[in-house]
Structures are given as C-alpha cells and as structure tokens.
Design an enzyme around this catalytic site. Structure first.
Site, PDB file in Angstrom:
ATOM      1  N   GLY A  69       0.859  -1.184   0.000  1.00 61.76           N
ATOM      2  CA  GLY A  69       0.000   0.000   0.000  1.00 61.76           C
ATOM      3  C   GLY A  69       0.893   1.231   0.000  1.00 61.76           C
ATOM      4  O   GLY A  69       2.006   1.187  -0.521  1.00 61.76           O
TER       5      GLY A  69
ATOM      6  N   ILE B 181       2.510   2.692   2.483  1.00 63.35           N
ATOM      7  CA  ILE B 181       3.775   2.537   3.233  1.00 63.35           C
ATOM      8  C   ILE B 181       4.703   1.584   2.480  1.00 63.35           C
ATOM      9  O   ILE B 181       5.902   1.839   2.355  1.00 63.35           O
ATOM     10  CB  ILE B 181       3.509   2.038   4.673  1.00 63.35           C
ATOM     11  CG1 ILE B 181       2.654   3.063   5.435  1.00 63.35           C
ATOM     12  CG2 ILE B 181       4.826   1.791   5.415  1.00 63.35           C
ATOM     13  CD1 ILE B 181       2.195   2.596   6.814  1.00 63.35           C
TER      14      ILE B 181
ATOM     15  N   ARG C  42      -3.218  -9.761  -2.278  1.00 63.72           N
ATOM     16  CA  ARG C  42      -4.126 -10.727  -2.904  1.00 63.72           C
ATOM     17  C   ARG C  42      -4.244 -10.420  -4.397  1.00 63.72           C
ATOM     18  O   ARG C  42      -4.224 -11.301  -5.222  1.00 63.72           O
ATOM     19  CB  ARG C  42      -5.483 -10.714  -2.220  1.00 63.72           C
ATOM     20  CG  ARG C  42      -5.586 -11.852  -1.209  1.00 63.72           C
ATOM     21  CD  ARG C  42      -6.777 -11.689  -0.333  1.00 63.72           C
ATOM     22  NE  ARG C  42      -6.767 -10.380   0.330  1.00 63.72           N
ATOM     23  CZ  ARG C  42      -7.749  -9.933   1.088  1.00 63.72           C
ATOM     24  NH1 ARG C  42      -8.819 -10.647   1.262  1.00 63.72           N
ATOM     25  NH2 ARG C  42      -7.659  -8.754   1.666  1.00 63.72           N
TER      26      ARG C  42
ATOM     27  N   ALA D 111       3.209  -3.960  11.168  1.00 59.49           N
ATOM     28  CA  ALA D 111       1.753  -3.767  11.018  1.00 59.49           C
ATOM     29  C   ALA D 111       1.068  -3.880  12.379  1.00 59.49           C
ATOM     30  O   ALA D 111       0.918  -2.874  13.097  1.00 59.49           O
ATOM     31  CB  ALA D 111       1.217  -4.789  10.025  1.00 59.49           C
ATOM     32  N   ARG D 112       0.690  -5.070  12.749  1.00 64.10           N
ATOM     33  CA  ARG D 112       0.145  -5.368  14.073  1.00 64.10           C
ATOM     34  C   ARG D 112       0.638  -6.753  14.440  1.00 64.10           C
ATOM     35  O   ARG D 112       0.730  -7.641  13.573  1.00 64.10           O
ATOM     36  CB  ARG D 112      -1.389  -5.369  14.063  1.00 64.10           C
ATOM     37  CG  ARG D 112      -2.046  -4.005  13.922  1.00 64.10           C
ATOM     38  CD  ARG D 112      -1.881  -3.133  15.177  1.00 64.10           C
ATOM     39  NE  ARG D 112      -2.524  -1.840  15.053  1.00 64.10           N
ATOM     40  CZ  ARG D 112      -1.934  -0.724  14.601  1.00 64.10           C
ATOM     41  NH1 ARG D 112      -0.650  -0.756  14.247  1.00 64.10           N
ATOM     42  NH2 ARG D 112      -2.600   0.404  14.551  1.00 64.10           N
TER      43      ARG D 112
ATOM     44  N   GLU E 269       0.844  -5.136  23.977  1.00 62.13           N
ATOM     45  CA  GLU E 269       1.742  -3.976  24.077  1.00 62.13           C
ATOM     46  C   GLU E 269       1.378  -3.188  25.323  1.00 62.13           C
ATOM     47  O   GLU E 269       0.196  -3.011  25.592  1.00 62.13           O
ATOM     48  CB  GLU E 269       1.606  -3.093  22.828  1.00 62.13           C
ATOM     49  CG  GLU E 269       2.060  -3.815  21.571  1.00 62.13           C
ATOM     50  CD  GLU E 269       1.975  -2.950  20.311  1.00 62.13           C
ATOM     51  OE1 GLU E 269       1.700  -1.742  20.416  1.00 62.13           O
ATOM     52  OE2 GLU E 269       2.180  -3.499  19.223  1.00 62.13           O
TER      53      GLU E 269
ATOM     54  N   HIS F 241       6.988  -0.160  19.394  1.00 63.30           N
ATOM     55  CA  HIS F 241       5.967   0.433  18.504  1.00 63.30           C
ATOM     56  C   HIS F 241       6.298   1.899  18.171  1.00 63.30           C
ATOM     57  O   HIS F 241       5.555   2.821  18.536  1.00 63.30           O
ATOM     58  CB  HIS F 241       4.573   0.309  19.138  1.00 63.30           C
ATOM     59  CG  HIS F 241       3.458   0.416  18.133  1.00 63.30           C
ATOM     60  ND1 HIS F 241       2.296  -0.300  18.205  1.00 63.30           N
ATOM     61  CD2 HIS F 241       3.331   1.181  17.017  1.00 63.30           C
ATOM     62  CE1 HIS F 241       1.501   0.012  17.196  1.00 63.30           C
ATOM     63  NE2 HIS F 241       2.114   0.907  16.450  1.00 63.30           N
TER      64      HIS F 241
ATOM     65  N   GLY G 275       7.097   2.970  14.893  1.00 57.83           N
ATOM     66  CA  GLY G 275       7.050   3.232  13.447  1.00 57.83           C
ATOM     67  C   GLY G 275       6.759   4.685  13.105  1.00 57.83           C
ATOM     68  O   GLY G 275       7.443   5.292  12.279  1.00 57.83           O
TER      69      GLY G 275
HETATM   70  C1  8YV Z   1       0.544   4.710  16.187  1.00 62.91           C
HETATM   71  C2  8YV Z   1       0.180   3.016  14.308  1.00 62.91           C
HETATM   72  O1  8YV Z   1       1.557   4.439  17.090  1.00 62.91           O
HETATM   73  O2  8YV Z   1      -0.758   4.461  12.731  1.00 62.91           O
HETATM   74  C3  8YV Z   1      -0.769   3.349  13.236  1.00 62.91           C
HETATM   75  O3  8YV Z   1      -1.560   2.477  12.861  1.00 62.91           O
HETATM   76  O4  8YV Z   1       0.326   1.910  14.667  1.00 62.91           O
HETATM   77  C4  8YV Z   1       1.017   4.069  14.922  1.00 62.91           C
HETATM   78  O5  8YV Z   1       1.298   5.059  14.006  1.00 62.91           O
HETATM   79  C5  8YV Z   1      -0.717   4.239  16.832  1.00 62.91           C
HETATM   80  O6  8YV Z   1      -1.811   4.388  15.987  1.00 62.91           O
HETATM   81  C6  8YV Z   1      -0.985   4.985  18.135  1.00 62.91           C
HETATM   82  O7  8YV Z   1      -1.630   6.192  17.899  1.00 62.91           O
END
Ligand code: 8YV
Length: 314
Positions: free
Chosen positions: A150, A152, A172, A231-232, A261, A280, A282
């Site tokens: 996507g 990113i 996909r 991602a997650r 987390e 976390h 990013g």
């Molecule tokens: C943030 C994230 O740390 O944008 C996201 O989906 O995982 C991170 O940028 C998170 O959303 C906390 O606000």
C-alpha cells in the site's frame, strides 16, 4: 453559550488543543476507557490513538457522537460495522506517516542484515576481545518482500532502491502500476516467502488477517531470511514465529508490534537474541506525530460540525 463536547484520548500538542477549545468543550478521557462514558459528558466527536475498542456497546453510551477520529492509520480497534450501523463517521491518518514507518523498515533491514544491534551488544559485552565479530551477509543483491503493498509499502520500496536490492511484493491482487513502475514485482504467496531474504509485513489487521502469516509461510522462508513486522502483532502467528526462530527455520526477526503492548518482560520473544524488539515506534517522530495530530484534529473538528472529513475510513 455552552459548546459541544469532544473527547480526546490521545496525546495532542497543546496549541492544537487550545484551537479545539475555541469551538468545543475538550474532555480528556483516559485511553482505553469504554465503561461509564456518560460521566465524561456526551461528545459529538472522539479523538483517540490505537487501542480503544469502539463497538456497539461503547457507541450505545454516546448518543450524540458524529465522528470517531483515529490518530493512526491502523484502525483495527474500531468495529467498523457497528460504527456504520450507528451512523457515525470514522477517520484515520493515512499518508502522513508513510516516511517514518518506511524509515524503520529500512533500518531493520540493515540492522538485521548487518548485525548492527547484535554487534552493539557484542562490543559492550567484551566479546570482541575474544576474536573478531562473525561475518554477516551483504544486503545489496538480496530480495526484500513487502507483504501488503500500500502507501507505506511503496515508500519502503522507494527507500530500498539505492541499496541495490530487488523488491517483490504480495497482495491478494497484483497492482499492475507497481509492477510496471519497476519498483517491485508481484509474486504469488509461496514464491514470495521462498524468495524473500527479508519479509516486511505491512498488512492491516482485520478479522480476515488475524494470524495471516503462519507456520506454512515461515516454513517456506530460507534459514538466512528475516521477518520484519511493522503492522500489528496479531497479523503474524507469534507462537509459529517463535518456533521458526528457535528451530533455525528462519534467521530472526525485527518486530515493532506485538500481540500485547507494551511487550511483557517475561514474553518468550525477549529471550531470543536474533530478534530486534522495538516499542511500537514506526510513526514515533516529533514531525510525524505532529502531522498525525493535525490531521486527526481536522477530522475531529469537521466531523463534529457535520462537515466532510478529509480522510474517512471507507
Ligand atoms: C501509532 C500506528 O503508534 O498508525 C498506526 O496504525 O500503529 C502508529 O502510528 C498508533 O496508531 C498509536 O496512535
């Protein structure tokens, strides 16, 4: 005249809060609060970070709510069917964090590939005195696989270009414009995992993608390959990942996101030396978090006033 109420459950710079306070009664609600929300008032808008689950039970307590503004691109904590059913608009912050997240992807490719974090420990632990550091492998000439191409992912592919790596991706559906641009080439799932020296996971978490990267995918990876997850945590089957690393099926991992987390100190991942663990981060730069807050505040304001929001969640 009294002003409408908005809830804020994410860190927002003071000047933006002051601006909001000219039009709204701004109420700080602790992140994650989902019970007895009426004690904080009846908001028309709610700005939050990740982790506050918004479902029918929460929405039933907030009859005046018009907009949920998520300061983050991932919106897995929002139950979109319930939000739509309640006639509430939801918005997130896509675009503004692409660079920051892609920088961490690049950093993890280089750090894992060349042992940057591990060799810091090696030096501090006095192991250098016992002999030179073991050799790593070149990053250039290798293949980086982007899982979930996507915004990113595209930025990751662009930042990787000067390193002289090949970039492949798996979605996909193939994105012909990506292949044609020369930035990255689509692979079907099996070939994607088998060919990648580094797999960068950027798939958004949804009920369909929980545990998406599993034992079968990890088994296809090379013993010299690394998995990077930005991602997650729940997109990857973590026990399968731990097993793949422990057994030497893959070389290691770089993880910015976790099932729980903050990552508990007694989590098994903490015991694996060939894993880089990040808290976390990013999107966690001053500039990017500012841009996310600005967009989230604009979405909150516009949605609360019944105006179109800039970046609605489709
Ligand atoms: C943030 C994230 O740390 O944008 C996201 O989906 O995982 C991170 O940028 C998170 O959303 C906390 O606000």
């Amino acid at each position: 005249m009294s002003q409408p109420t908005v809830f804020v459950s994410a860190p927002v710079p003071d000047d933006l809060l002051e601006e909001l306070a000219r039009e709204f009664d701004v109420v700080a609600v602790p992140p994650g609060t989902t019970q007895d929300l009426g004690r904080y008032g009846s908001p028309v808008g709610w700005l939050m970070g990740g982790g506050t689950p918004i479902d029918a039970g929460v929405l039933a307590q907030l009859p005046d709510l018009k907009v949920v503004s998520n300061s983050g691109v991932g919106y897995d904590s929002l139950v979109m069917d319930d939000i739509r059913a309640a006639g509430v608009i939801a918005a997130n912050t896509p675009g503004v964090l692409d660079n920051a997240v892609a920088e961490i992807a690049l950093g993890l490719v280089l750090s894992l590939g060349r042992g940057i974090v591990g060799f810091d420990r090696f030096t501090r632990d006095g192991r250098w005195a016992d002999g030179a550091a073991p050799l790593t492998r070149d990053v250039h000439g290798k293949t980086v696989g982007v899982l979930g191409m996507g915004r990113i992912g595209k930025r990751v592919a662009q930042l990787l270009q000067p390193l002289g790596v090949s970039v492949i991706y798996h979605n996909r559906a193939r994105r012909p414009e990506i292949d044609e641009s020369g930035l990255a080439q689509w692979r079907e799932r099996e070939a994607f995992f088998a060919e990648s020296d580094f797999v960068v996971v950027l798939v958004p978490l949804s009920p369909q993608t929980r545990g998406y990267v599993g034992a079968a995918d990890l088994a296809r990876m090379q013993p010299t390959a690394y998995l990077i997850n930005l991602a997650r945590g729940a997109v990857v089957d973590t026990p399968a990942l731990v097993e793949a690393i422990r057994s030497g099926q893959i070389a290691g991992a770089g993880l910015d996101v976790f099932d729980v987390e903050p990552l508990p100190l007694d989590d098994e991942l903490q015991t694996l030396p060939n894993v880089i663990l990040l808290p976390h981060i990013g999107s966690a730069t001053a500039e990017t978090r500012r841009a996310m807050s600005e967009l989230a505040v604009r979405n909150l304001r516009n949605g609360s006033l019944g105006q179109p929001v800039e970046t609605p969640i489709p």
